[in-house]
Enzyme design. Sequence first.
Site, PDB file in Angstrom:
ATOM      1  N   CYS A 128       0.916  -1.325  -0.126  1.00  0.00           N
ATOM      2  CA  CYS A 128      -0.069  -0.125   0.016  1.00  0.00           C
ATOM      3  C   CYS A 128       0.824   1.444   0.003  1.00  0.00           C
ATOM      4  CB  CYS A 128      -0.752  -0.121   1.151  1.00  0.00           C
ATOM      5  SG  CYS A 128      -1.862   1.364   1.620  1.00  0.00           S
ATOM      6  N   CYS A 131      -0.169   3.964   2.188  1.00  0.00           N
ATOM      7  CA  CYS A 131      -0.244   3.640   3.836  1.00  0.00           C
ATOM      8  C   CYS A 131       1.462   3.992   4.049  1.00  0.00           C
ATOM      9  CB  CYS A 131      -0.479   2.426   4.094  1.00  0.00           C
ATOM     10  SG  CYS A 131      -2.147   1.930   3.398  1.00  0.00           S
ATOM     11  N   ASP A 132       2.064   3.247   3.263  1.00  0.00           N
ATOM     12  CA  ASP A 132       3.658   3.195   3.682  1.00  0.00           C
ATOM     13  C   ASP A 132       4.659   4.055   3.135  1.00  0.00           C
ATOM     14  OD1 ASP A 132       2.741   1.257   5.525  1.00  0.00           O
ATOM     15  OD2 ASP A 132       2.949  -0.153   3.962  1.00  0.00           O
TER      16      ASP A 132
HETATM   17  C1  LIG Z   1       0.303  -4.070   5.131  1.00  0.00           C
HETATM   18  C2  LIG Z   1      -0.724  -2.906   5.012  1.00  0.00           C
HETATM   19  C3  LIG Z   1      -0.553  -1.822   5.583  1.00  0.00           C
HETATM   20  C4  LIG Z   1      -1.835  -0.654   5.557  1.00  0.00           C
HETATM   21  N1  LIG Z   1      -1.622   0.340   6.321  1.00  0.00           N
HETATM   22  C5  LIG Z   1      -2.698   1.361   6.209  1.00  0.00           C
HETATM   23  C6  LIG Z   1      -2.532   2.600   6.732  1.00  0.00           C
HETATM   24  O1  LIG Z   1      -1.622   2.705   7.339  1.00  0.00           O
HETATM   25  N2  LIG Z   1      -3.370   3.535   6.757  1.00  0.00           N
HETATM   26  C7  LIG Z   1      -4.797   3.167   6.140  1.00  0.00           C
HETATM   27  O2  LIG Z   1      -5.644   3.819   6.342  1.00  0.00           O
HETATM   28  N3  LIG Z   1      -4.848   2.072   5.542  1.00  0.00           N
HETATM   29  C8  LIG Z   1      -3.919   0.836   5.777  1.00  0.00           C
HETATM   30  N4  LIG Z   1      -4.040  -0.437   4.816  1.00  0.00           N
HETATM   31  C9  LIG Z   1      -5.465  -0.528   4.309  1.00  0.00           C
HETATM   32  C10 LIG Z   1      -6.342  -0.963   5.314  1.00  0.00           C
HETATM   33  O3  LIG Z   1      -5.833  -1.795   6.057  1.00  0.00           O
HETATM   34  C11 LIG Z   1      -7.788  -1.659   4.893  1.00  0.00           C
HETATM   35  O4  LIG Z   1      -7.887  -0.504   3.496  1.00  0.00           O
HETATM   36  C12 LIG Z   1      -8.626  -1.794   5.708  1.00  0.00           C
HETATM   37  O5  LIG Z   1      -8.327  -2.360   6.885  1.00  0.00           O
HETATM   38  C13 LIG Z   1      -9.999  -2.400   5.200  1.00  0.00           C
HETATM   39  O6  LIG Z   1     -10.785  -2.721   6.093  1.00  0.00           O
HETATM   40  P1  LIG Z   1     -12.161  -3.769   5.749  1.00  0.00           P
HETATM   41  O7  LIG Z   1     -13.019  -3.687   7.156  1.00  0.00           O
HETATM   42  O8  LIG Z   1     -12.877  -3.298   4.336  1.00  0.00           O
HETATM   43  O9  LIG Z   1     -11.426  -5.413   5.612  1.00  0.00           O
HETATM   44  P2  LIG Z   1     -10.675  -6.144   6.507  1.00  0.00           P
HETATM   45  O10 LIG Z   1      -9.878  -5.100   7.643  1.00  0.00           O
HETATM   46  O11 LIG Z   1     -10.015  -6.905   5.574  1.00  0.00           O
HETATM   47  O12 LIG Z   1     -11.797  -6.936   7.106  1.00  0.00           O
HETATM   48  C14 LIG Z   1     -12.247  -7.808   6.527  1.00  0.00           C
HETATM   49  C15 LIG Z   1     -12.521  -8.946   7.617  1.00  0.00           C
HETATM   50  O13 LIG Z   1     -13.504 -10.151   7.184  1.00  0.00           O
HETATM   51  C16 LIG Z   1     -13.072 -11.513   7.358  1.00  0.00           C
HETATM   52  N5  LIG Z   1     -13.735 -12.219   6.430  1.00  0.00           N
HETATM   53  C17 LIG Z   1     -13.509 -12.383   5.174  1.00  0.00           C
HETATM   54  N6  LIG Z   1     -14.259 -13.340   4.714  1.00  0.00           N
HETATM   55  C18 LIG Z   1     -15.146 -14.001   5.590  1.00  0.00           C
HETATM   56  C19 LIG Z   1     -16.097 -14.941   5.802  1.00  0.00           C
HETATM   57  N7  LIG Z   1     -16.569 -15.801   4.725  1.00  0.00           N
HETATM   58  N8  LIG Z   1     -16.574 -15.017   7.076  1.00  0.00           N
HETATM   59  C20 LIG Z   1     -16.429 -14.176   8.235  1.00  0.00           C
HETATM   60  N9  LIG Z   1     -15.492 -13.408   7.759  1.00  0.00           N
HETATM   61  C21 LIG Z   1     -14.739 -12.908   6.909  1.00  0.00           C
HETATM   62  C22 LIG Z   1     -11.761 -11.272   7.019  1.00  0.00           C
HETATM   63  O14 LIG Z   1     -11.001 -12.242   8.120  1.00  0.00           O
HETATM   64  C23 LIG Z   1     -11.457  -9.780   7.990  1.00  0.00           C
HETATM   65  O15 LIG Z   1     -11.059  -9.907   9.312  1.00  0.00           O
HETATM   66  C24 LIG Z   1      -2.872  -1.105   4.854  1.00  0.00           C
HETATM   67  C25 LIG Z   1      -2.976  -2.506   4.312  1.00  0.00           C
HETATM   68  C26 LIG Z   1      -2.181  -3.319   4.471  1.00  0.00           C
HETATM   69  C27 LIG Z   1      -2.315  -4.842   3.787  1.00  0.00           C
END
Ligand SMILES: Cc1cc2nc3c(=O)[nH]c(=O)nc-3n(C[C@H](O)[C@H](O)[C@H](O)COP(=O)(O)OP(=O)(O)OC[C@H]3O[C@@H](n4cnc5c(N)ncnc54)[C@H](O)[C@@H]3O)c2cc1C
Length: 306
Positions: A128, A131-132
Amino acid sequence: MIIIGAGAAGLAAGIYGARSGLKTLVIEEKLAGGTTGDAPLVENYPGFASILGSELSDKMVLHCKKTGAVLRELESVVTLDLKGEKKIVKTNKAEYEATAIIIATGAHYRTLDIKGEKEFKGKGVSYCGVCDGPFFKGKRVLVVGGGNSACITTLYLSGLAAEVMVVHRKETFRAEEALINDLASKGNVKVMWNNEVSEIKGDKVVKSALLANAKTGETSEVPVDGVFVQIGESPNSMQALEAGVESEENGCAIKIDIRQRTNIPGVFAAGDVTNHPVMQIGTSVGQGITAALEAYSYIRRPYYRK
Ligand SMILES: Cc1cc2nc3c(=O)[nH]c(=O)nc-3n(C[C@H](O)[C@H](O)[C@H](O)COP(=O)(O)OP(=O)(O)OC[C@H]3O[C@@H](n4cnc5c(N)ncnc54)[C@H](O)[C@@H]3O)c2cc1C
């Protein structure tokens, strides 16, 4: 209301759902917290100038639990039946019924699966740029990929890093013309065509990358401080799409409108699983909030329904 996924989007939806008086269940296949927990350091979430990703996600989980939302962890949603008024959610442990569903299952970044990638994740290997990128101000970084995300990340990094090297295994980019033209105008961007990264090396942090030229077979080692892998993301949308939720054109991200509604009444989606153009913690939280309040309107004020 049932929320699938306890990441930033799902937890924000959980907080708003429970606080508005809805019986709110959040189902998570791993431990709650989501991808936020994978971020080594978060420096762009308002209110926290600098916080460990794991600390931020723990705070979100605690907050969600405190509002009264029921959180079921280590329970995976396997199928959805979304056609009727009552939506049926089947997990590997039980079957639930809800009037409204929020799909907040996130996405997974595609990985290179090469030596050093896992080892240096968060220590120079990133997925990302937004982010980084700021951690690499004035440094030398490498971007892997040749599509829109690789080009956008390169443009972003070119404003921060001293030098950005793009490694692409083909001879041309598969990106929008405007992005390609913008890249060509950047003096600190160098493209290595027909090359693949075969290994990432370092000690405590990334120090270099090994490149293999697909045409000549030659290998070279380039000194770099960071490697940004930009070869695409895959939304975790399989169960939703199988249940009839519509995806964006030519992709599997869930198509949503400005109110986080999908094509199925009573089914909402939020966060990285959607076709929203930005994938960040803040945007996921915002989408989760909108989805929960829209679900509330759907459940409590049915005369709003079309
Ligand atoms: C290494 C890294 C660093 C990052 N740094 C930053 C940063 O500094 N700042 C920033 O703003 N963003 C950052 N991001 C991006 C940010 O983390 C994501 O955009 C955000 O967390 C997404 O949130 P979400 O709730 O949509 O998905 P997620 O946080 O991925 O949550 C989805 C959840 O659904 C669950 N799930 C999936 N399928 C199923 C199923 N069938 N049944 C039950 N549960 C399920 C998963 O296990 C997961 O816990 C970073 C991403 C990465 C990979």
